[in-house]
Design a protein around this motif. Structure first.
Motif, mmCIF file in Angstrom:
data_model
loop_
_atom_site.group_PDB
_atom_site.id
_atom_site.type_symbol
_atom_site.label_atom_id
_atom_site.label_comp_id
_atom_site.label_asym_id
_atom_site.label_seq_id
_atom_site.Cartn_x
_atom_site.Cartn_y
_atom_site.Cartn_z
ATOM 1 N N GLU A 153 0.809 -1.217 0.000
ATOM 2 C CA GLU A 153 0.000 0.000 0.000
ATOM 3 C C GLU A 153 0.844 1.270 0.000
ATOM 4 O OE1 GLU A 153 -0.699 0.176 4.863
ATOM 5 O OE2 GLU A 153 -2.375 -0.275 3.518
ATOM 6 N N ARG A 154 2.127 1.191 0.400
ATOM 7 C CA ARG A 154 2.961 2.398 0.450
ATOM 8 C C ARG A 154 3.829 2.561 -0.803
ATOM 9 N NH1 ARG A 154 4.026 0.225 5.474
ATOM 10 N NH2 ARG A 154 6.262 0.043 5.043
ATOM 11 N N GLN A 157 7.393 4.009 -0.826
ATOM 12 C CA GLN A 157 7.662 4.617 0.482
ATOM 13 C C GLN A 157 7.700 3.567 1.585
ATOM 14 O OE1 GLN A 157 8.261 8.110 0.468
ATOM 15 N NE2 GLN A 157 8.260 7.584 -1.698
ATOM 16 N N GLU A 160 9.854 4.776 4.868
ATOM 17 C CA GLU A 160 9.549 6.055 5.520
ATOM 18 C C GLU A 160 8.988 5.937 6.938
ATOM 19 O OE1 GLU A 160 11.290 7.454 2.230
ATOM 20 O OE2 GLU A 160 9.980 5.721 2.399
#
Length: 442
Positions: A153-154, A157, A160
């Motif tokens: 889902e990221r 990223q 992070e």
């Protein structure tokens, strides 16, 4: 003489590229591929230039995670040591030792190693159809078909949250439906200041199993380096019947010795050049520019460089077409991926102009390119998820073809995953779209 190459010729192009090895930006196989593609385009009679693009070259060596249960040393319990794959552009380390905590708990444990169990996103096609301008689904499978995307889902990223939690390192615990640690994410070339590695699913289960038994300490070792390299955009042109331009593009680099990503894109661009080079100039609707960009795996460096270098051309561009990923849908079987006879879902990111959307739909239907959605360029994010995304904020009219099979950024992207039956229909659909822009202006 046929205007189109044969399917077996296109497949041989892809085999030739794949045989050179890993094509990351600045690698020898990528340099060889751009030179080979330039020779092919010249052999079709096109004018060809190689335009330099500086790229960072990331060179991984090894990564390991060692796990010990706290307080077990006196009991003579052994330690678990597993091999991983360094996260691209994360920091190397000789030994970073810290408590292991799950990513959700990492904010309460600054200085720990954050363990992130990553699962791929499942995308129901009934939902995508609700977002689409139109869909071509003669089989009627979109009511029930669920696509597994190559990202969690990221997206890029992944590190992070660990950075925000002041973690000492990142452990990417892959929970994928096949056995691999070769997950090339992130690929934005951002240097993250902590070490990280990916673990294959079987090792993920071992590590999480130990953590479930009690507190654990882990040590990450990771070896890699970054150097500067010079890659090139391959730019080839054919004059046409108008003063305007159509750009037909893909990229030539890849995360591995990848076939679908984007050996198929290179083959589609070469097929388009082969076709239009055999069409008389007066029958080409516009000037044609064929572009194979460098450095997609380092934040689309080649696309951004081309736009910066040719900004004066953009107001004359009738259409920018990107062609990426002629892919077969796969299913997991006993820890491996087995190709099916079906194509992966096809996305056609298309500027919202009714004549263009109609032209794309008619071209898809004419070539029977099943499992296709026509989508707004910004339907999922501010820009389309393609190598050509940076044309979108410039206001250039777009048609970007892309599929996103689950293995796209993994070394499992091998020749058996290529949608060979779709290669020529995709190339012909692209030509129909270009021909349909006759008389259009930017």
């Amino acid at each position: 003489m046929s205007q189109w190459p044969r399917t077996d010729e296109m497949l041989e192009w892809i085999r030739t590229i794949v045989a050179r090895g890993i094509r990351r930006p600045g690698y020898p196989a990528d340099t060889w591929t751009e030179q080979w593609a330039a020779r092919k385009l010249r052999s079709f009679g096109l004018d060809v230039a190689l335009e330099p693009v500086p790229v960072p070259r990331w060179l991984p060596r090894s990564a390991t995670l060692t796990v010990r249960r706290d307080g077990q040393e006196a009991l003579g319990c052994g330690e678990l040591r597993v091999e991983g794959f360094p996260l691209p552009f994360t920091a190397p380390t000789r030994a970073t030792t810290a408590p292991l905590v799950r990513l959700a708990d990492a904010p309460a444990h600054p200085g720990a190693l954050a363990v992130d169990e990553l699962r791929l996103t499942e995308l129901p096609q009934s939902y995508v159809r609700s977002l689409a301008t139109s869909s071509y689904d003669p089989e009627g499978v979109f009511d029930t078909l669920v696509q597994t995307l190559p990202f969690g889902e990221r997206l890029n990223q992944v590190v992070e949250p660990a950075l925000a939690a002041k973690s000492a390192g990142y452990v990417g615990a892959l929970a994928l439906p096949w056995e691999t640690r070769d997950y090339y994410v992130p690929y934005d070339a951002v240097e993250r200041p902590i070490p990280g590695l990916w673990l294959r699913p079987s090792d993920t289960r071992k590590v999480l199993g130990l953590m479930d038994k009690g507190p654990c300490t882990g040590t990450i070792t990771s070896s890699s380096r970054i150097t500067e390299a010079l890659s090139h955009n391959v730019v080839a042109t054919l004059p046409g019947a108008s003063d305007h331009w159509v750009i037909i593009a893909s990229h030539h680099d890849a995360p591995w010795a990848s076939a679908v990503e984007d050996g198929t894109g290179i083959a589609l661009v070469l097929a388009a050049a082969h076709h239009w080079s055999r069409v008389p100039r007066e029958q080409r609707p516009h000037n044609l520019l064929f572009l194979l960009t460098a450095g997609h795996m380092v934040h689309a460096a080649g696309t951004r460089a081309f736009i910066d270098q040719h900004r004066d051309l953009l107001p004359q561009v009738v259409l920018q077409m990107h062609l990426e990923h002629a892919a077969l849908r796969c299913v997991p079987v006993d820890g491996t991926l087995k190709p099916t006879a079906d194509p992966e879902v096809r996305w056609w990111f298309t500027t919202q102009e009714e004549p263009l959307e109609r032209l794309v739909h008619e071209s898809i239907a004419a070539e029977r390119l099943r499992r296709s959605h026509i989508l707004k360029p910004d339907v999922f994010s501010p820009m389309p998820p393609t190598d050509g995304a940076f044309f979108h904020p410039e206001g250039v009219r777009l048609v970007h073809f892309l599929s996103a099979p689950m293995y796209l950024v993994d070394s499992a992207d091998t020749l058996d995953k290529v949608d060979s039956e779709g290669l020529l229909p995709l190339a012909r659909a692209a030509a129909r779209i270009v021909q349909g822009t006759e008389g259009w202006v930017p």
